[in-house]
Design a protein around this motif. Structure first.
Motif, PDB file in Angstrom:
ATOM      1  N   ARG A 131       0.829  -1.208   0.000  1.00  0.00           N
ATOM      2  CA  ARG A 131       0.000   0.000   0.000  1.00  0.00           C
ATOM      3  C   ARG A 131       0.862   1.256   0.000  1.00  0.00           C
ATOM      4  O   ARG A 131       0.552   2.249  -0.670  1.00  0.00           O
ATOM      5  CB  ARG A 131      -0.924  -0.011   1.224  1.00  0.00           C
ATOM      6  CG  ARG A 131      -2.113  -0.954   1.112  1.00  0.00           C
ATOM      7  CD  ARG A 131      -2.909  -0.972   2.402  1.00  0.00           C
ATOM      8  NE  ARG A 131      -4.151  -1.733   2.268  1.00  0.00           N
ATOM      9  CZ  ARG A 131      -4.947  -2.022   3.279  1.00  0.00           C
ATOM     10  NH1 ARG A 131      -4.629  -1.626   4.525  1.00  0.00           N
ATOM     11  NH2 ARG A 131      -6.068  -2.725   3.088  1.00  0.00           N
ATOM     12  N   GLU A 132       1.947   1.227   0.762  1.00  0.00           N
ATOM     13  CA  GLU A 132       2.823   2.402   0.834  1.00  0.00           C
ATOM     14  C   GLU A 132       3.519   2.642  -0.493  1.00  0.00           C
ATOM     15  O   GLU A 132       3.738   3.795  -0.898  1.00  0.00           O
ATOM     16  CB  GLU A 132       3.842   2.206   1.959  1.00  0.00           C
ATOM     17  CG  GLU A 132       4.287   3.479   2.622  1.00  0.00           C
ATOM     18  CD  GLU A 132       3.158   4.245   3.298  1.00  0.00           C
ATOM     19  OE1 GLU A 132       3.135   5.493   3.154  1.00  0.00           O
ATOM     20  OE2 GLU A 132       2.301   3.611   3.947  1.00  0.00           O
ATOM     21  N   ILE A 133       3.886   1.573  -1.193  1.00  0.00           N
ATOM     22  CA  ILE A 133       4.472   1.710  -2.527  1.00  0.00           C
ATOM     23  C   ILE A 133       3.457   2.329  -3.483  1.00  0.00           C
ATOM     24  O   ILE A 133       3.795   3.215  -4.284  1.00  0.00           O
ATOM     25  CB  ILE A 133       4.953   0.342  -3.039  1.00  0.00           C
ATOM     26  CG1 ILE A 133       6.142  -0.144  -2.188  1.00  0.00           C
ATOM     27  CG2 ILE A 133       5.344   0.406  -4.515  1.00  0.00           C
ATOM     28  CD1 ILE A 133       6.493  -1.605  -2.385  1.00  0.00           C
ATOM     29  N   ALA A 134       2.203   1.885  -3.387  1.00  0.00           N
ATOM     30  CA  ALA A 134       1.148   2.464  -4.229  1.00  0.00           C
ATOM     31  C   ALA A 134       0.963   3.947  -3.917  1.00  0.00           C
ATOM     32  O   ALA A 134       0.775   4.770  -4.829  1.00  0.00           O
ATOM     33  CB  ALA A 134      -0.157   1.705  -4.018  1.00  0.00           C
ATOM     34  N   LYS A 135       1.027   4.308  -2.643  1.00  0.00           N
ATOM     35  CA  LYS A 135       0.915   5.728  -2.260  1.00  0.00           C
ATOM     36  C   LYS A 135       2.066   6.540  -2.841  1.00  0.00           C
ATOM     37  O   LYS A 135       1.888   7.687  -3.256  1.00  0.00           O
ATOM     38  CB  LYS A 135       0.887   5.859  -0.739  1.00  0.00           C
ATOM     39  CG  LYS A 135      -0.386   5.379  -0.074  1.00  0.00           C
ATOM     40  CD  LYS A 135      -0.290   5.519   1.435  1.00  0.00           C
ATOM     41  CE  LYS A 135      -1.524   4.976   2.138  1.00  0.00           C
ATOM     42  NZ  LYS A 135      -1.403   5.076   3.622  1.00  0.00           N
ATOM     43  N   GLN A 136       3.251   5.958  -2.857  1.00  0.00           N
ATOM     44  CA  GLN A 136       4.397   6.664  -3.430  1.00  0.00           C
ATOM     45  C   GLN A 136       4.169   6.960  -4.900  1.00  0.00           C
ATOM     46  O   GLN A 136       4.469   8.056  -5.394  1.00  0.00           O
ATOM     47  CB  GLN A 136       5.673   5.829  -3.271  1.00  0.00           C
ATOM     48  CG  GLN A 136       6.878   6.459  -3.945  1.00  0.00           C
ATOM     49  CD  GLN A 136       8.053   5.507  -4.056  1.00  0.00           C
ATOM     50  OE1 GLN A 136       9.122   5.775  -3.513  1.00  0.00           O
ATOM     51  NE2 GLN A 136       7.874   4.392  -4.747  1.00  0.00           N
ATOM     52  N   TYR A 137       3.629   5.979  -5.643  1.00  0.00           N
ATOM     53  CA  TYR A 137       3.364   6.206  -7.065  1.00  0.00           C
ATOM     54  C   TYR A 137       2.315   7.291  -7.273  1.00  0.00           C
ATOM     55  O   TYR A 137       2.424   8.101  -8.207  1.00  0.00           O
ATOM     56  CB  TYR A 137       2.950   4.894  -7.746  1.00  0.00           C
ATOM     57  CG  TYR A 137       4.131   4.182  -8.351  1.00  0.00           C
ATOM     58  CD1 TYR A 137       4.402   4.248  -9.712  1.00  0.00           C
ATOM     59  CD2 TYR A 137       5.011   3.459  -7.550  1.00  0.00           C
ATOM     60  CE1 TYR A 137       5.496   3.613 -10.269  1.00  0.00           C
ATOM     61  CE2 TYR A 137       6.117   2.819  -8.081  1.00  0.00           C
ATOM     62  CZ  TYR A 137       6.353   2.910  -9.443  1.00  0.00           C
ATOM     63  OH  TYR A 137       7.452   2.292  -9.977  1.00  0.00           O
ATOM     64  N   ALA A 138       1.315   7.332  -6.403  1.00  0.00           N
ATOM     65  CA  ALA A 138       0.307   8.383  -6.504  1.00  0.00           C
ATOM     66  C   ALA A 138       0.909   9.745  -6.174  1.00  0.00           C
ATOM     67  O   ALA A 138       0.637  10.750  -6.857  1.00  0.00           O
ATOM     68  CB  ALA A 138      -0.857   8.079  -5.568  1.00  0.00           C
ATOM     69  N   ARG A 139       1.740   9.786  -5.145  1.00  0.00           N
ATOM     70  CA  ARG A 139       2.330  11.050  -4.683  1.00  0.00           C
ATOM     71  C   ARG A 139       3.380  11.586  -5.657  1.00  0.00           C
ATOM     72  O   ARG A 139       3.385  12.771  -6.006  1.00  0.00           O
ATOM     73  CB  ARG A 139       2.974  10.821  -3.318  1.00  0.00           C
ATOM     74  CG  ARG A 139       3.648  12.059  -2.721  1.00  0.00           C
ATOM     75  CD  ARG A 139       4.300  11.734  -1.394  1.00  0.00           C
ATOM     76  NE  ARG A 139       5.453  10.845  -1.547  1.00  0.00           N
ATOM     77  CZ  ARG A 139       5.523   9.627  -1.023  1.00  0.00           C
ATOM     78  NH1 ARG A 139       4.513   9.127  -0.316  1.00  0.00           N
ATOM     79  NH2 ARG A 139       6.608   8.881  -1.190  1.00  0.00           N
ATOM     80  N   ASP A 140       4.273  10.713  -6.117  1.00  0.00           N
ATOM     81  CA  ASP A 140       5.415  11.163  -6.908  1.00  0.00           C
ATOM     82  C   ASP A 140       5.140  11.231  -8.401  1.00  0.00           C
ATOM     83  O   ASP A 140       5.749  12.044  -9.109  1.00  0.00           O
ATOM     84  CB  ASP A 140       6.609  10.239  -6.669  1.00  0.00           C
ATOM     85  CG  ASP A 140       7.127  10.303  -5.243  1.00  0.00           C
ATOM     86  OD1 ASP A 140       6.740  11.236  -4.515  1.00  0.00           O
ATOM     87  OD2 ASP A 140       7.915   9.420  -4.854  1.00  0.00           O
ATOM     88  N   TYR A 141       4.241  10.381  -8.892  1.00  0.00           N
ATOM     89  CA  TYR A 141       4.047  10.275 -10.340  1.00  0.00           C
ATOM     90  C   TYR A 141       2.609  10.483 -10.798  1.00  0.00           C
ATOM     91  O   TYR A 141       2.344  10.455 -12.001  1.00  0.00           O
ATOM     92  CB  TYR A 141       4.547   8.900 -10.818  1.00  0.00           C
ATOM     93  CG  TYR A 141       5.945   8.593 -10.365  1.00  0.00           C
ATOM     94  CD1 TYR A 141       7.019   9.375 -10.771  1.00  0.00           C
ATOM     95  CD2 TYR A 141       6.201   7.519  -9.497  1.00  0.00           C
ATOM     96  CE1 TYR A 141       8.314   9.096 -10.336  1.00  0.00           C
ATOM     97  CE2 TYR A 141       7.490   7.239  -9.067  1.00  0.00           C
ATOM     98  CZ  TYR A 141       8.541   8.028  -9.478  1.00  0.00           C
ATOM     99  OH  TYR A 141       9.810   7.761  -9.055  1.00  0.00           O
ATOM    100  N   GLY A 142       1.704  10.660  -9.841  1.00  0.00           N
ATOM    101  CA  GLY A 142       0.301  10.845 -10.213  1.00  0.00           C
ATOM    102  C   GLY A 142      -0.312   9.608 -10.822  1.00  0.00           C
ATOM    103  O   GLY A 142      -1.261   9.698 -11.609  1.00  0.00           O
TER     104      GLY A 142
END
Length: 406
Positions: free
Chosen positions: A81-92
């Motif tokens: 989940r945290e990896i998915a959040k990173q993709y949303a935060r950093d790359y949209g």
């Protein structure tokens, strides 16, 4: 006559050449045992400490006996989940953490085992070269055929891929990418990734992107994720790593993000080969993603400063150098007359005469011959020391080269 049995190894072992970096590392270890202070610019093995919050979380969790059991093979749900959040935060990019994320024992393991999931005898895989060795030999080990083609500017790259897809029968099964690139530090644009997605859909190949140096970028450059390209998750997978961004190389923690079918295939292979990553390491990885973004920025500043020291020193020696815009390596063309030795011989002479370890370009394939890869892992004082020692021994190497040519 010996009565010892004849050991017959698998045929694939004949397709794996000697691991040149292993030879370099072995000689480095021998010299250090002899008391020599070898400055290691060869391996991308961070010497800076892992951020304290990550270490603190590991030492806290490791004391809990429940964490000593087999972990979840595909990765703890909260880490995914945290990896998915990173993709949303950093790359949209919105990612389904259950279906489109998998945790791996470093990105190298993920790429290696993915080869077994998508490559079989007769399959052809395209790999731009020079290349990080596992990008080629993961395919070889899986029984596939590698077609290497020169790394080039984006327009030429796209055209070559299209031409090979049109001319090869059967068509290529996959294309392996790696940007920011190791060893050359070449960068990629989001428009380039869009073109690759277009070709992948047109010709039906899988895209595997190694994104290990995603956060190590300089001079304001931000590396795009392959997953930012529209339709990328339809055709490919992207691997990331905690090794470089968080100085966690020995922790062996990485991940893959992308197409659910590819993720599921990799998970199936991993289910037979391993039990996943030690749970305390995964939990520490959650802390890294949540709390350690400032530590990445500090580390990038350190690498950029080391880059500048190394490149200035090389330029002062009269060596042509192109400062990298990302990654933790300087890709350096060996000038004449020293290049006549070949990169492996030159690197070994530097080890013997200057006590400086460096990676020979030939270790990344024939396309890397004539180059060296110098890592930015040592501190600035050690880099300056390495430059002084290199400068002192160059006349000896030059004289040896001239004598050999004569």
């Amino acid at each position: 006559m010996s009565n010892e049995p004849i050991i017959q190894l698998a045929q694939r072992m004949n397709q794996l050449p000697p691991y040149l970096f292993g030879m370099i590392n072995q000689r480095k270890a021998e010299k250090r045992l002899q008391g020599d202070d070898v400055i290691d610019l060869g391996m991308g093995n961070p010497v800076d400490p892992t951020p304290e919050p990550i270490v603190d979380k590991l030492t806290e969790v490791v004391k809990d006996p429940k964490s000593h059991r087999y972990p979840v093979a595909g990765g703890l749900r909260n880490l995914r989940r945290e990896i998915a959040k990173q993709y949303a935060r950093d790359y949209g990019v919105k990612v389904d953490s259950d279906a489109e994320v998998i945790c791996t024992i470093g990105s190298k393991e993920g790429i290696s085992h993915l080869g077994l999931a998508i490559v079989g005898p007769g399959d052809t895989i395209l790999v731009p070269a020079p290349a990080f060795p596992i990008h080629i030999y993961a395919v070889t080990i899986a029984g596939g055929n590698v077609i290497r083609f020169p790394l080039s500017d984006e327009e030429t790259f796209v055209r070559r891929v299209a031409e090979m897809c049109e001319s090869l029968t059967p068509r290529p099964k996959a294309l392996i990418l790696n940007f920011p690139h190791n060893p050359t530090a070449q960068l990629a644009s989001l428009d380039f990734f869009r073109e690759i997605v277009r070709l992948a859909k047109k010709y039906g190949f899988i895209v595997v992107h190694d994104f290990a140096y995603s956060k190590i970028t300089f001079d304001g450059y931000v590396a795009p994720s392959f997953m930012q390209a529209e339709g990328a998750r339809d055709v490919g997978i992207e691997f990331g790593s905690f090794s470089k961004s968080y100085n966690m190389a020995g922790w062996r923690l990485g991940y893959g993000v992308g197409n659910p079918q590819i993720i599921q295939a990799l998970a199936k292979i991993k289910g037979y080969y391993d039990y996943g990553i030690f749970s305390p390491i995964q939990i520490a990885g959650i802390v890294a993603l949540r709390d350690c973004e400032p530590d990445i920025k500090k580390q990038v500043e350190i690498y950029q400063s080391r880059r500048d020291v190394l490149c200035r020193g090389l330029e002062n020696m009269g060596w042509p150098v192109d400062p990298p815009g990302a990654g933790m390596f300087v890709w350096l063309k060996i000038p004449e007359p020293y290049s006549r030795l070949g990169s492996m011989k030159f690197a070994m002479e530097m080890m013997e005469r200057a006590n400086v370890s460096m990676a020979p370009g030939i270790g990344f394939g024939q396309e890397g011959e004539g180059y060296l890869r110098l890592a930015l892992v040592e501190n600035e004082h050690r880099i300056r020391q390495a430059l002084r020692q290199m400068r002192r021994c160059l006349p000896e190497i030059g004289a040896m080269t001239a004598a050999a040519n004569y």
